[in-house]
Design a protein around this motif. Structure first.
Motif, PDB file in Angstrom:
ATOM      1  N   GLN A 107      36.238  37.246  38.947  1.00 41.69           N
ATOM      2  CA  GLN A 107      37.373  37.189  38.205  1.00 41.69           C
ATOM      3  C   GLN A 107      38.266  37.949  38.951  1.00 41.69           C
ATOM      4  N   ASP A 108      37.894  38.349  40.464  1.00 42.38           N
ATOM      5  CA  ASP A 108      39.090  38.912  41.412  1.00 42.38           C
ATOM      6  C   ASP A 108      39.987  37.964  42.498  1.00 42.38           C
ATOM      7  N   ASP A 109      39.260  36.427  42.325  1.00 44.19           N
ATOM      8  CA  ASP A 109      39.744  35.365  42.306  1.00 44.19           C
ATOM      9  C   ASP A 109      40.663  34.113  41.760  1.00 44.19           C
ATOM     10  N   ILE A 110      40.273  35.190  40.179  1.00 46.33           N
ATOM     11  CA  ILE A 110      41.054  33.973  39.300  1.00 46.33           C
ATOM     12  C   ILE A 110      42.888  33.640  39.461  1.00 46.33           C
ATOM     13  N   PRO A 111      42.984  34.658  39.999  1.00 40.69           N
ATOM     14  CA  PRO A 111      44.932  34.714  39.758  1.00 40.69           C
ATOM     15  C   PRO A 111      45.291  33.324  40.923  1.00 40.69           C
ATOM     16  N   ALA A 112      44.725  33.704  42.743  1.00 45.68           N
ATOM     17  CA  ALA A 112      44.570  32.867  43.379  1.00 45.68           C
ATOM     18  C   ALA A 112      44.200  31.234  42.552  1.00 45.68           C
ATOM     19  N   VAL A 113      42.982  31.020  41.950  1.00 42.96           N
ATOM     20  CA  VAL A 113      42.753  30.217  42.129  1.00 42.96           C
ATOM     21  C   VAL A 113      43.292  29.578  41.126  1.00 42.96           C
ATOM     22  N   SER A 114      44.372  29.709  40.217  1.00 48.91           N
ATOM     23  CA  SER A 114      45.211  29.496  38.821  1.00 48.91           C
ATOM     24  C   SER A 114      45.909  28.386  39.531  1.00 48.91           C
ATOM     25  N   ASP A 115      47.130  29.361  41.340  1.00 51.32           N
ATOM     26  CA  ASP A 115      47.723  29.115  41.527  1.00 51.32           C
ATOM     27  C   ASP A 115      47.848  27.611  42.018  1.00 51.32           C
ATOM     28  N   LEU A 116      46.547  27.515  42.913  1.00 54.15           N
ATOM     29  CA  LEU A 116      45.552  26.181  43.541  1.00 54.15           C
ATOM     30  C   LEU A 116      45.704  25.289  42.551  1.00 54.15           C
ATOM     31  N   LEU A 117      45.054  25.086  41.259  1.00 54.43           N
ATOM     32  CA  LEU A 117      45.188  25.003  40.145  1.00 54.43           C
ATOM     33  C   LEU A 117      46.757  24.038  39.919  1.00 54.43           C
ATOM     34  N   VAL A 118      47.785  24.995  39.840  1.00 50.00           N
ATOM     35  CA  VAL A 118      49.107  24.820  39.662  1.00 50.00           C
ATOM     36  C   VAL A 118      49.570  23.669  40.973  1.00 50.00           C
ATOM     37  N   ASP A 119      49.401  24.120  41.891  1.00 51.84           N
ATOM     38  CA  ASP A 119      49.583  23.280  42.716  1.00 51.84           C
ATOM     39  C   ASP A 119      49.313  21.414  42.758  1.00 51.84           C
ATOM     40  N   MET A 120      47.614  21.401  43.154  1.00 53.37           N
ATOM     41  CA  MET A 120      47.084  20.192  42.648  1.00 53.37           C
ATOM     42  C   MET A 120      47.608  19.106  41.598  1.00 53.37           C
ATOM     43  N   VAL A 121      47.943  19.846  40.880  1.00 51.80           N
ATOM     44  CA  VAL A 121      48.834  19.323  39.369  1.00 51.80           C
ATOM     45  C   VAL A 121      50.320  18.286  39.615  1.00 51.80           C
ATOM     46  N   VAL A 122      51.157  20.449  40.121  1.00 52.21           N
ATOM     47  CA  VAL A 122      52.437  20.083  39.952  1.00 52.21           C
ATOM     48  C   VAL A 122      52.711  19.642  41.351  1.00 52.21           C
ATOM     49  N   GLY A 123      52.376  19.146  42.461  1.00 51.57           N
ATOM     50  CA  GLY A 123      51.994  18.021  44.225  1.00 51.57           C
ATOM     51  C   GLY A 123      52.956  19.186  45.403  1.00 51.57           C
ATOM     52  N   ASN A 124      53.553  18.715  46.226  1.00 51.27           N
ATOM     53  CA  ASN A 124      54.337  19.094  47.268  1.00 51.27           C
ATOM     54  C   ASN A 124      55.926  18.857  47.104  1.00 51.27           C
ATOM     55  N   THR A 125      55.907  20.151  46.306  1.00 49.16           N
ATOM     56  CA  THR A 125      57.498  20.724  45.607  1.00 49.16           C
ATOM     57  C   THR A 125      59.138  19.920  46.626  1.00 49.16           C
ATOM     58  N   ILE A 126      58.844  20.434  48.152  1.00 49.09           N
ATOM     59  CA  ILE A 126      58.928  20.521  49.549  1.00 49.09           C
ATOM     60  C   ILE A 126      59.098  19.070  49.661  1.00 49.09           C
ATOM     61  N   SER A 127      58.736  18.669  50.121  1.00 47.91           N
ATOM     62  CA  SER A 127      58.976  17.128  50.097  1.00 47.91           C
ATOM     63  C   SER A 127      60.299  16.818  49.149  1.00 47.91           C
ATOM     64  N   ARG A 128      59.520  16.783  47.991  1.00 47.95           N
ATOM     65  CA  ARG A 128      60.715  16.082  47.362  1.00 47.95           C
ATOM     66  C   ARG A 128      62.096  17.089  47.453  1.00 47.95           C
ATOM     67  N   LEU A 129      62.362  18.115  47.469  1.00 44.23           N
ATOM     68  CA  LEU A 129      63.634  19.302  47.782  1.00 44.23           C
ATOM     69  C   LEU A 129      64.610  18.406  48.156  1.00 44.23           C
ATOM     70  N   LEU A 130      63.750  18.378  50.041  1.00 46.22           N
ATOM     71  CA  LEU A 130      64.084  18.101  51.106  1.00 46.22           C
ATOM     72  C   LEU A 130      65.034  16.109  51.246  1.00 46.22           C
ATOM     73  N   ASP A 131      63.559  15.910  50.475  1.00 45.19           N
ATOM     74  CA  ASP A 131      64.057  13.895  50.775  1.00 45.19           C
ATOM     75  C   ASP A 131      65.269  13.866  49.439  1.00 45.19           C
TER      76      ASP A 131
END
Length: 223
Positions: free
Chosen positions: A168-192
């Motif tokens: 249960q304590d890991d759910i917030p971090a796991v949720s963030d991880l799944l969002v990152d997997m789906v959305v991808g690296n936004t930084i590279s798109r911001l820089l380029d």
């Protein structure tokens, strides 16, 4: 602009048919809609607070009472747009498989504004964060991170139903991880500056791949 000239500007606006009184939420929504529309039409560098005030039918003085700067206004606009990117599950969808429920929660809802505009607005807001640090914090918590809140709720229900095994304590971090997997690296798109947004097909394929990999790691193991 002097106080008298600002009042005169406001009176002139009212004479053109704008309502004398407006609910604060309605006024804010009007300003943000006008700002986003102007940015879509003219580009980031060509839109000023004066332009936004004129489109919204109010004085600059009134606009600055709502937002201290164009960057703060852009941050509010991004937050507003990001809330429409994902939607919660409908009641009739709650009986679907966990994979399908995650697919629904992580599906981008097409907006009327191009992804390129969102990237340009985000670049402007990030550049202003040293001067407006709380703006960056609010956008991080309530903007793109909104979908993680929906995921947390659904993952907790899935854990209780025995569909997945996560502490249960890991759910917030796991949720963030799944969002990152789906959305991808936004930084590279911001820089380029030449980076192109993904096509809808590419976006859906990445989402489905991320969900499969995620579920393979958290589903109960058969004895």
């Amino acid at each position: 602009m002097t106080e008298n000239s600002a009042e005169l500007d406001e009176k002139n606006v009212r004479k053109r048919g704008r309502p004398v009184q407006m609910d604060p939420a309605e006024r804010e929504a009007l300003v943000l809609d006008c700002a986003i529309d102007l940015l879509s039409e003219n580009g980031l560098e060509d839109v000023t607070m004066a332009d936004i005030a004129k489109r919204a039918g109010m004085s600059k003085r009134t606009l600055y009472a709502l937002y201290r700067s164009r960057e703060e206004l852009l941050g509010a606009g991004l937050k507003r747009m990001s809330k429409t990117l994902f939607r919660p599950l409908r009641q009739e969808e709650r009986d679907a498989s966990l994979e399908e429920r995650l697919r629904i929660l992580l599906t981008f809802t097409p907006g009327k504004h191009p992804n390129s505009l969102v990237i340009e607005m985000l670049r402007a807001v990030i550049a202003a964060v040293p001067s407006y640090p709380e703006l960056g914090r609010r956008l991080s918590r309530k903007g793109p991170g909104q979908v993680a809140v929906l995921l947390c709720e659904e993952l907790r229900r899935a854990v209780e139903a025995g569909e997945i095994e996560i502490e249960q304590d890991d759910i917030p971090a796991v949720s963030d991880l799944l969002v990152d997997m789906v959305v991808g690296n936004t930084i590279s798109r911001l820089l380029d500056p030449d980076s192109l947004p993904r096509t809808p097909e590419e976006t859906d394929a990445r989402r489905d791949r991320a969900i499969r990999i995620f579920l393979n790691g958290v589903r109960p193991r058969k004895a």
